[in-house]
Design a protein around this motif. Structure first.
Motif, mmCIF file in Angstrom:
data_model
loop_
_atom_site.group_PDB
_atom_site.id
_atom_site.type_symbol
_atom_site.label_atom_id
_atom_site.label_comp_id
_atom_site.label_asym_id
_atom_site.label_seq_id
_atom_site.Cartn_x
_atom_site.Cartn_y
_atom_site.Cartn_z
ATOM 1 N N GLN A 132 0.840 -1.181 -0.173
ATOM 2 C CA GLN A 132 0.087 0.095 -0.011
ATOM 3 C C GLN A 132 0.800 1.339 -0.094
ATOM 4 O O GLN A 132 2.002 1.372 0.852
ATOM 5 C CB GLN A 132 -0.938 0.030 1.402
ATOM 6 N N TYR A 133 0.605 2.051 -0.907
ATOM 7 C CA TYR A 133 1.399 3.496 -0.776
ATOM 8 C C TYR A 133 0.400 4.356 -0.392
ATOM 9 O O TYR A 133 -0.906 4.504 -0.717
ATOM 10 C CB TYR A 133 1.834 3.566 -2.114
ATOM 11 N N ILE A 134 0.722 5.677 0.128
ATOM 12 C CA ILE A 134 -0.022 6.942 0.433
ATOM 13 C C ILE A 134 0.252 7.973 -0.821
ATOM 14 O O ILE A 134 1.591 8.413 -0.682
ATOM 15 C CB ILE A 134 0.195 7.565 1.719
ATOM 16 N N GLU A 135 -0.701 8.092 -1.748
ATOM 17 C CA GLU A 135 -0.651 9.083 -2.562
ATOM 18 C C GLU A 135 -0.950 10.385 -2.282
ATOM 19 O O GLU A 135 -2.158 10.287 -2.117
ATOM 20 C CB GLU A 135 -1.009 8.554 -3.767
ATOM 21 N N ILE A 136 -0.099 11.441 -2.307
ATOM 22 C CA ILE A 136 -0.578 12.868 -2.049
ATOM 23 C C ILE A 136 -1.378 13.153 -3.377
ATOM 24 O O ILE A 136 -0.747 13.407 -4.481
ATOM 25 C CB ILE A 136 0.681 13.578 -1.676
ATOM 26 N N LEU A 137 -2.465 13.858 -3.175
ATOM 27 C CA LEU A 137 -3.268 14.421 -4.292
ATOM 28 C C LEU A 137 -3.605 15.807 -4.341
ATOM 29 O O LEU A 137 -4.038 16.355 -5.349
ATOM 30 C CB LEU A 137 -4.537 13.819 -4.154
ATOM 31 N N ASP A 138 -3.345 16.432 -3.188
ATOM 32 C CA ASP A 138 -3.328 17.936 -3.142
ATOM 33 C C ASP A 138 -2.314 18.310 -1.913
ATOM 34 O O ASP A 138 -2.070 17.642 -1.038
ATOM 35 C CB ASP A 138 -4.808 18.303 -2.701
ATOM 36 N N LEU A 139 -1.963 19.687 -2.115
ATOM 37 C CA LEU A 139 -1.209 20.347 -1.098
ATOM 38 C C LEU A 139 -1.797 20.125 0.399
ATOM 39 O O LEU A 139 -2.907 20.557 0.736
ATOM 40 C CB LEU A 139 -0.658 21.582 -1.428
ATOM 41 N N HIS A 267 10.843 17.362 14.460
ATOM 42 C CA HIS A 267 9.886 16.452 14.814
ATOM 43 C C HIS A 267 8.455 16.841 14.852
ATOM 44 O O HIS A 267 7.597 16.293 14.434
ATOM 45 C CB HIS A 267 10.387 15.703 15.805
ATOM 46 N N ALA A 268 8.198 18.128 15.618
ATOM 47 C CA ALA A 268 6.982 18.415 15.979
ATOM 48 C C ALA A 268 6.393 18.685 14.692
ATOM 49 O O ALA A 268 4.992 18.280 14.478
ATOM 50 C CB ALA A 268 7.164 19.663 16.769
ATOM 51 N N LEU A 269 6.806 19.562 13.842
ATOM 52 C CA LEU A 269 6.083 20.023 12.802
ATOM 53 C C LEU A 269 6.036 18.876 11.714
ATOM 54 O O LEU A 269 4.953 18.884 10.885
ATOM 55 C CB LEU A 269 6.953 21.262 11.860
ATOM 56 N N ASN A 270 6.929 17.943 11.623
ATOM 57 C CA ASN A 270 6.930 16.767 10.899
ATOM 58 C C ASN A 270 5.447 16.060 11.137
ATOM 59 O O ASN A 270 4.615 15.457 10.094
ATOM 60 C CB ASN A 270 8.073 15.843 11.097
ATOM 61 N N ASN A 271 5.343 15.729 12.443
ATOM 62 C CA ASN A 271 3.984 15.114 12.892
ATOM 63 C C ASN A 271 2.944 15.671 12.518
ATOM 64 O O ASN A 271 1.918 15.520 12.319
ATOM 65 C CB ASN A 271 4.187 14.594 14.340
ATOM 66 N N ALA A 272 2.990 17.270 12.737
ATOM 67 C CA ALA A 272 1.748 17.860 12.571
ATOM 68 C C ALA A 272 1.278 17.859 11.042
ATOM 69 O O ALA A 272 0.133 18.025 10.878
ATOM 70 C CB ALA A 272 2.352 19.501 12.977
ATOM 71 N N VAL A 273 2.164 17.938 10.141
ATOM 72 C CA VAL A 273 1.907 17.674 8.681
ATOM 73 C C VAL A 273 1.331 16.090 8.502
ATOM 74 O O VAL A 273 0.525 16.174 7.718
ATOM 75 C CB VAL A 273 2.958 18.063 7.808
ATOM 76 N N VAL A 274 1.815 15.387 9.167
ATOM 77 C CA VAL A 274 1.034 13.899 9.200
ATOM 78 C C VAL A 274 -0.342 14.071 9.668
ATOM 79 O O VAL A 274 -1.086 13.485 9.016
ATOM 80 C CB VAL A 274 2.072 13.203 9.898
ATOM 81 N N ARG A 275 -0.428 14.736 10.866
ATOM 82 C CA ARG A 275 -1.799 14.646 11.329
ATOM 83 C C ARG A 275 -2.748 15.556 10.520
ATOM 84 O O ARG A 275 -3.833 15.061 10.257
ATOM 85 C CB ARG A 275 -1.633 15.226 12.746
ATOM 86 N N ALA A 276 -2.243 16.669 10.103
ATOM 87 C CA ALA A 276 -2.892 17.208 8.845
ATOM 88 C C ALA A 276 -3.487 16.521 7.837
ATOM 89 O O ALA A 276 -4.571 16.741 7.214
ATOM 90 C CB ALA A 276 -2.138 18.584 8.432
ATOM 91 N N PRO A 281 -8.764 13.989 4.190
ATOM 92 C CA PRO A 281 -9.047 12.671 3.467
ATOM 93 C C PRO A 281 -9.066 13.199 1.935
ATOM 94 O O PRO A 281 -8.839 12.003 1.260
ATOM 95 C CB PRO A 281 -10.528 12.137 3.932
ATOM 96 N N HIS A 282 -9.501 14.278 1.724
ATOM 97 C CA HIS A 282 -9.472 14.591 0.032
ATOM 98 C C HIS A 282 -8.144 14.784 -0.446
ATOM 99 O O HIS A 282 -7.766 14.728 -1.785
ATOM 100 C CB HIS A 282 -10.181 16.060 0.177
ATOM 101 N N ALA A 283 -7.031 14.824 0.308
ATOM 102 C CA ALA A 283 -5.687 15.337 -0.256
ATOM 103 C C ALA A 283 -4.874 14.002 -0.276
ATOM 104 O O ALA A 283 -3.724 14.332 -0.756
ATOM 105 C CB ALA A 283 -4.883 16.133 1.017
ATOM 106 N N TRP A 284 -5.244 13.010 -0.096
ATOM 107 C CA TRP A 284 -4.581 11.581 -0.380
ATOM 108 C C TRP A 284 -5.545 10.427 -0.615
ATOM 109 O O TRP A 284 -6.646 10.270 -0.264
ATOM 110 C CB TRP A 284 -3.779 11.661 0.898
ATOM 111 N N ARG A 285 -4.837 9.493 -0.997
ATOM 112 C CA ARG A 285 -5.437 7.996 -1.143
ATOM 113 C C ARG A 285 -4.459 6.904 -1.083
ATOM 114 O O ARG A 285 -3.328 7.144 -1.235
ATOM 115 C CB ARG A 285 -6.181 8.130 -2.738
ATOM 116 N N MET A 286 -5.039 5.761 -0.711
ATOM 117 C CA MET A 286 -4.131 4.812 -0.413
ATOM 118 C C MET A 286 -4.231 3.877 -1.707
ATOM 119 O O MET A 286 -5.363 3.803 -2.242
ATOM 120 C CB MET A 286 -4.756 3.591 0.673
#
Length: 297
Positions: A132-139, A267-276, A281-286
């Motif tokens: 499975q990959y996480i494909e980024i669809l939107d910023l 690390h804090a901002l890296n995890n913040a963008v993961v949570r964002a 759900p519109h910004a990515w798909r599996m």
């Protein structure tokens, strides 16, 4: 190199041992094969009176001060997982059970190199499920003052990072790389964590950096690098930040098809963008990759 269309686990146990950079506690680690679909699960073998399994996920991250810490519902934690996580995803390990007999991953030499070498020596076993990959669809981006972390669409996996420090030993550095397993081994895996001598006393008073030394970090005093061997690369500092970001992204549970951009981030901002991302759900798909697409990623 792993076939990118199928999930993989390690072919045999991989063992590491060393001290935690923050706790100073010695830990032994065994990376074990795990069934397809399990993902990465840490198991605290020193804990027997409560749930000692700590599955990795974006929501499991509970602390991000100078490292990434994950927890489970029982409050059991594992600290400083980012270097091993980067090695796992870039070597091509999707599923692994990681037994550890202490609260923090050993820092080894401060880079991901020992983890990569150990995983490469063990080899990988292909499993019956598609990766499975996480494909980024939107910023998706998070901005805090002059700091920024973002994920945006791209054809493969890319990582870009910028840092700036007043010390002339670092200054302003930037790196922008198309990233796969071979590029990770070549460009990032050997780049070590770093810290400033004047901060050590304060960090230790906070319970951090108790295991840090010039054996496992680049140490800077003012404008000087104290390590006798010097740097492994002129821009080792920003390359290590890119390594950290790759490990921090793999808490998503799958490799990313997209571009990560970090500016003065940690690390804090890296995890913040993961949570964002998880909240958008519109910004990515599996997705999975058809065999004919495999060579493009």
């Amino acid at each position: 190199m792993a076939e990118v269309t199928f999930q993989h686990t390690v072919s045999s146990p991989v063992r590491f041992a060393g001290i935690g950079v923050h706790t100073g506690a010695h830990a032994r680690v065994v990376v074990l094969p795990a069934p397809a679909g399990v993902g990465v699960v840490f198991v605290r073998t020193d804990i027997c009176d409560q749930d000692n399994r700590v599955p990795v996920s974006g929501e499991a991250v509970c602390k991000t001060q100078l490292g990434t810490v994950i927890t489970n519902a029982a409050g059991v934690t594992v600290a400083t997982i980012e270097h091993l996580m980067a090695a796992l995803v870039m070597v091509g390990v999707d599923n692994a059970l990681i037994e550890i007999d202490g609260p923090e991953m050993p820092i080894m030499d401060g880079s991901a190199l020992d983890f990569v070498h150990g995983l490469d020596a063990a080899g990988l076993t292909r499993q019956g499920k598609l990766r499975q990959y996480i494909e980024i669809l939107d910023l998706v981006e998070v901005i805090e003052g002059d700091k920024r972390a973002a994920l945006r669409p791209a054809d493969g996996f890319e990582v870009a990072f910028e840092i700036a420090f007043a010390s002339r030993a670092i200054g302003r550095q930037a790196v922008d790389l198309k990233m796969d397993g071979e590029a990770f081994r070549r460009e990032l895996a050997d780049c070590r964590t770093f810290g400033f001598l004047h901060e050590v006393e304060a960090l230790r008073a906070m319970g951090l950096a108790r295991g840090g030394s010039m054996d496992n970090a680049v140490v800077i005093d003012g404008d000087e690098i104290l390590n006798a061997e010097g740097l492994r690369r002129p821009d080792e500092f920003v390359r290590h930040k890119a390594l950290d970001a790759i490990g921090d992204l793999f808490v998503l549970g799958a490799p990313v098809i997209g571009r990560f951009e970090g500016v003065l981030a940690g690390h804090a901002l890296n995890n913040a963008v993961v949570r964002a991302l998880l909240a958008s759900p519109h910004a990515w798909r599996m997705c999975t990759l058809a065999p004919q697409m495999a060579e493009a990623v």
